[in-house]
Write a protein that holds these residues in place. Structure first.
Motif, PDB file in Angstrom:
ATOM      1  N   ILE A  82     -26.119  64.849   7.017  1.00  0.00           N
ATOM      2  CA  ILE A  82     -26.449  66.248   6.591  1.00  0.00           C
ATOM      3  C   ILE A  82     -25.410  67.515   7.210  1.00  0.00           C
ATOM      4  O   ILE A  82     -25.098  68.341   6.303  1.00  0.00           O
ATOM      5  CB  ILE A  82     -27.937  66.609   7.025  1.00  0.00           C
ATOM      6  N   GLY A  83     -25.141  67.004   8.303  1.00  0.00           N
ATOM      7  CA  GLY A  83     -24.066  68.115   8.937  1.00  0.00           C
ATOM      8  C   GLY A  83     -22.771  67.876   8.195  1.00  0.00           C
ATOM      9  O   GLY A  83     -22.124  68.949   8.061  1.00  0.00           O
ATOM     10  N   TYR A  84     -22.416  66.888   7.729  1.00  0.00           N
ATOM     11  CA  TYR A  84     -21.083  66.758   7.162  1.00  0.00           C
ATOM     12  C   TYR A  84     -21.230  67.291   5.736  1.00  0.00           C
ATOM     13  O   TYR A  84     -20.482  68.413   5.186  1.00  0.00           O
ATOM     14  CB  TYR A  84     -20.798  65.398   6.779  1.00  0.00           C
ATOM     15  N   VAL A  85     -22.253  67.121   4.833  1.00  0.00           N
ATOM     16  CA  VAL A  85     -22.588  67.908   3.598  1.00  0.00           C
ATOM     17  C   VAL A  85     -22.571  69.463   3.792  1.00  0.00           C
ATOM     18  O   VAL A  85     -21.924  70.114   2.836  1.00  0.00           O
ATOM     19  CB  VAL A  85     -23.854  67.400   2.979  1.00  0.00           C
ATOM     20  N   VAL A  86     -23.406  69.863   4.804  1.00  0.00           N
ATOM     21  CA  VAL A  86     -23.558  71.405   5.083  1.00  0.00           C
ATOM     22  C   VAL A  86     -22.181  71.973   5.359  1.00  0.00           C
ATOM     23  O   VAL A  86     -21.743  73.162   4.482  1.00  0.00           O
ATOM     24  CB  VAL A  86     -24.420  71.670   6.097  1.00  0.00           C
ATOM     25  N   SER A  87     -21.265  71.377   5.992  1.00  0.00           N
ATOM     26  CA  SER A  87     -19.994  71.881   6.708  1.00  0.00           C
ATOM     27  C   SER A  87     -18.989  71.741   5.252  1.00  0.00           C
ATOM     28  O   SER A  87     -18.214  72.609   5.145  1.00  0.00           O
ATOM     29  CB  SER A  87     -19.164  70.883   7.601  1.00  0.00           C
ATOM     30  N   GLN A  88     -19.295  70.840   4.443  1.00  0.00           N
ATOM     31  CA  GLN A  88     -18.469  70.821   3.236  1.00  0.00           C
ATOM     32  C   GLN A  88     -18.613  71.780   2.148  1.00  0.00           C
ATOM     33  O   GLN A  88     -17.923  72.577   1.393  1.00  0.00           O
ATOM     34  CB  GLN A  88     -18.304  69.594   2.604  1.00  0.00           C
ATOM     35  N   LEU A  89     -20.090  72.071   1.845  1.00  0.00           N
ATOM     36  CA  LEU A  89     -20.560  73.258   1.262  1.00  0.00           C
ATOM     37  C   LEU A  89     -20.235  74.519   1.759  1.00  0.00           C
ATOM     38  O   LEU A  89     -19.949  75.544   0.987  1.00  0.00           O
ATOM     39  CB  LEU A  89     -21.942  73.056   0.955  1.00  0.00           C
ATOM     40  N   PHE A  90     -20.409  74.828   3.074  1.00  0.00           N
ATOM     41  CA  PHE A  90     -20.154  76.034   3.558  1.00  0.00           C
ATOM     42  C   PHE A  90     -19.126  75.898   4.991  1.00  0.00           C
ATOM     43  O   PHE A  90     -19.459  75.658   5.994  1.00  0.00           O
ATOM     44  CB  PHE A  90     -21.258  76.556   4.248  1.00  0.00           C
ATOM     45  N   PRO A  91     -17.704  75.713   4.452  1.00  0.00           N
ATOM     46  CA  PRO A  91     -16.705  75.481   5.617  1.00  0.00           C
ATOM     47  C   PRO A  91     -16.831  76.317   6.778  1.00  0.00           C
ATOM     48  O   PRO A  91     -16.496  76.149   7.744  1.00  0.00           O
ATOM     49  CB  PRO A  91     -15.547  75.657   4.696  1.00  0.00           C
ATOM     50  N   TRP A  92     -17.531  77.795   6.578  1.00  0.00           N
ATOM     51  CA  TRP A  92     -17.349  78.862   7.564  1.00  0.00           C
ATOM     52  C   TRP A  92     -18.089  78.337   8.707  1.00  0.00           C
ATOM     53  O   TRP A  92     -18.017  78.955   9.940  1.00  0.00           O
ATOM     54  CB  TRP A  92     -17.956  80.114   7.223  1.00  0.00           C
ATOM     55  N   ILE A  93     -19.075  77.385   8.429  1.00  0.00           N
ATOM     56  CA  ILE A  93     -20.086  77.182   9.643  1.00  0.00           C
ATOM     57  C   ILE A  93     -19.309  76.231  10.654  1.00  0.00           C
ATOM     58  O   ILE A  93     -19.526  76.253  11.832  1.00  0.00           O
ATOM     59  CB  ILE A  93     -21.355  76.176   8.936  1.00  0.00           C
ATOM     60  N   LEU A  94     -18.055  75.640  10.333  1.00  0.00           N
ATOM     61  CA  LEU A  94     -17.249  74.856  11.289  1.00  0.00           C
ATOM     62  C   LEU A  94     -16.801  75.714  12.300  1.00  0.00           C
ATOM     63  O   LEU A  94     -16.538  74.890  13.513  1.00  0.00           O
ATOM     64  CB  LEU A  94     -15.993  74.238  10.586  1.00  0.00           C
ATOM     65  N   GLY A  95     -16.652  76.983  11.963  1.00  0.00           N
ATOM     66  CA  GLY A  95     -16.370  77.848  13.329  1.00  0.00           C
ATOM     67  C   GLY A  95     -17.491  78.024  14.196  1.00  0.00           C
ATOM     68  O   GLY A  95     -17.078  78.664  15.327  1.00  0.00           O
ATOM     69  N   TYR A  96     -18.643  77.738  13.931  1.00  0.00           N
ATOM     70  CA  TYR A  96     -19.590  77.743  15.008  1.00  0.00           C
ATOM     71  C   TYR A  96     -20.198  76.734  15.643  1.00  0.00           C
ATOM     72  O   TYR A  96     -20.845  76.588  16.586  1.00  0.00           O
ATOM     73  CB  TYR A  96     -20.683  78.457  14.169  1.00  0.00           C
ATOM     74  N   VAL A  97     -19.976  75.193  14.782  1.00  0.00           N
ATOM     75  CA  VAL A  97     -20.383  74.233  15.410  1.00  0.00           C
ATOM     76  C   VAL A  97     -19.482  73.258  15.792  1.00  0.00           C
ATOM     77  O   VAL A  97     -19.785  72.303  16.737  1.00  0.00           O
ATOM     78  CB  VAL A  97     -21.278  73.403  14.423  1.00  0.00           C
ATOM     79  N   THR A  98     -17.998  73.371  15.396  1.00  0.00           N
ATOM     80  CA  THR A  98     -17.110  72.592  16.016  1.00  0.00           C
ATOM     81  C   THR A  98     -16.512  73.266  17.577  1.00  0.00           C
ATOM     82  O   THR A  98     -16.629  74.236  17.552  1.00  0.00           O
ATOM     83  CB  THR A  98     -15.710  72.245  15.115  1.00  0.00           C
ATOM     84  N   LEU A  99     -15.777  72.066  18.152  1.00  0.00           N
ATOM     85  CA  LEU A  99     -15.364  72.859  19.366  1.00  0.00           C
ATOM     86  C   LEU A  99     -13.914  73.314  19.168  1.00  0.00           C
ATOM     87  O   LEU A  99     -12.745  72.882  18.843  1.00  0.00           O
ATOM     88  CB  LEU A  99     -15.181  71.578  20.394  1.00  0.00           C
ATOM     89  N   ILE A 100     -13.745  74.749  19.177  1.00  0.00           N
ATOM     90  CA  ILE A 100     -12.537  75.549  19.202  1.00  0.00           C
ATOM     91  C   ILE A 100     -12.242  75.993  20.546  1.00  0.00           C
ATOM     92  O   ILE A 100     -12.850  77.086  20.964  1.00  0.00           O
ATOM     93  CB  ILE A 100     -12.540  76.803  18.138  1.00  0.00           C
ATOM     94  N   PRO A 101     -11.635  75.498  21.391  1.00  0.00           N
ATOM     95  CA  PRO A 101     -11.430  75.718  22.862  1.00  0.00           C
ATOM     96  C   PRO A 101     -11.314  77.280  23.152  1.00  0.00           C
ATOM     97  O   PRO A 101     -11.930  77.633  24.185  1.00  0.00           O
ATOM     98  CB  PRO A 101     -10.125  75.006  23.411  1.00  0.00           C
ATOM     99  N   GLY A 102     -10.525  77.966  22.047  1.00  0.00           N
ATOM    100  CA  GLY A 102     -10.321  79.527  22.397  1.00  0.00           C
ATOM    101  C   GLY A 102     -11.557  80.224  22.142  1.00  0.00           C
ATOM    102  O   GLY A 102     -11.465  81.331  22.357  1.00  0.00           O
ATOM    103  N   LYS A 103     -12.509  79.576  21.601  1.00  0.00           N
ATOM    104  CA  LYS A 103     -13.702  80.363  21.423  1.00  0.00           C
ATOM    105  C   LYS A 103     -14.850  79.816  21.922  1.00  0.00           C
ATOM    106  O   LYS A 103     -16.040  80.183  21.631  1.00  0.00           O
ATOM    107  CB  LYS A 103     -13.972  80.505  19.767  1.00  0.00           C
ATOM    108  N   THR A 104     -14.789  78.814  22.609  1.00  0.00           N
ATOM    109  CA  THR A 104     -15.953  78.066  23.321  1.00  0.00           C
ATOM    110  C   THR A 104     -16.765  79.210  24.124  1.00  0.00           C
ATOM    111  O   THR A 104     -18.113  78.885  24.347  1.00  0.00           O
ATOM    112  CB  THR A 104     -15.317  76.970  24.378  1.00  0.00           C
TER     113      THR A 104
END
Length: 303
Positions: free
Chosen positions: A26-48
């Protein structure tokens, strides 16, 4: 069979592993439909900071279809092999611990890499994936089924105890041929070490109620070839005293002295019991598979 094991459509795979696989899908499907979500749920060290929850959520987000398929297969097989031995609660605790440990290690690695190279790529590359936990599963296989031969090519066979070490070695070698090593190398290394660290010091044995696995055959040095083990043992002992002294004292006090006695007198017995549990679980799964095949053959013959 464990009560957490389902015999429905996906025979032998546990409800927990299938549920987690569904969540990751489900997480994969949602992230493909709404790529902007990745900025909030993936690890971006500069924004952790302030998005600290990324150190937890990133482990359950796959960004590629290949990673998704590998994760689903590994998660289902890991649950099938290890959950009947550990129990559902310990299996879930293992996943949560190793996932957090891995992502914390990945975060620190990215920060140190940025400080050393001044490349902002390390700060703003979206990192995620379940492969750290999958690496930890191999450590669980090493602990419970070390003598199982999992690969055979003619006269060559590979014992399960070497799976984590070979994975780490292959990952390090592969890192020299790609510019995106940060996406997988620290995941595998910290997932492997985190899996061992949890099993060695924190996991509660469902049969003896003791905490951790002090067996010499599961020492950190066993991940290395024999000629390196004396050196690794010295280094590992130093880190153990430095970082884990309080843990060892806590284990002894929690067990009211029983754990201490077990560490000095019962290691071979406990190791034998662990191998027996792994062998029994494997035999049960093979028996179920044979029964299923025989039923299918009988049905086809009748038709």
């Amino acid at each position: 069979m464990s009560p957490a094991t389902s015999t429905g459509g996906l025979t032998g795979y546990t409800r927990l592993s299938k549920g987690l696989a569904a969540i990751i899908c489900i997480g994969y499907v949602v992230s493909q439909l709404f790529p902007w979500i990745l900025g909030y749920v993936t690890l971006i060290p500069g924004k952790t900071i302030p998005f600290a929850w990324n150190v937890i959520t990133a482990g359950y987000i796959e960004q590629s279809i290949f990673g998704l398929i590998l994760t689903i297969i590994g998660l289902l097989l890991g649950g099938k092999l290890l959950e009947p031995i550990w129990g559902t609660r310990e299996f879930l605790k293992f996943i949560v611990f190793v996932n957090f440990f891995t992502l914390l290690g990945v975060f620190l690695t990215a920060i140190i890499s940025y400080v050393a190279t001044k490349r902002e790529t390390y700060l703003y590359m979206p990192l995620s994936g379940f492969h750290g936990v999958l690496s930890g599963f191999l450590v669980g296989v090493k602990q419970n089924m070390p003598d199982e031969e999992v690969v055979g090519f003619g006269r060559f066979s590979l014992r399960a105890e070497w799976l984590p070490s070979i994975l780490v070695l292959m990952t390090i070698v592969l890192s020299f041929f790609t510019v995106e090593a940060m996406r997988f190398v620290p995941f595998v290394i910290f997932g492997t070490y985190g899996g061992w660290f949890y099993l060695r010091y924190f996991q509660r044995n469902p049969e003896t109620n003791l905490i951790g696995d002090p067996d010499d055959e599961f020492a950190f040095a066993t991940f290395f070839p024999d000629f390196l083990r004396p050196v690794v043992n010295v280094l590992a002992l130093g880190f153990h005293k430095l970082l884990c002294g309080k843990i060892a004292v806590s284990r002894k006090s929690d067990s009211h002295g029983l754990d201490s006695m077990s560490m000095t007198t019962s290691n071979p017995i406990e190791a034998s019991r662990r191998r027996d549990r792994g062998a029994r679980a494997l035999d049960e799964r093979l028996s179920l598979a044979r029964e299923k095949d025989s039923k299918e053959d009988y049905t086809s013959d009748v038709v």
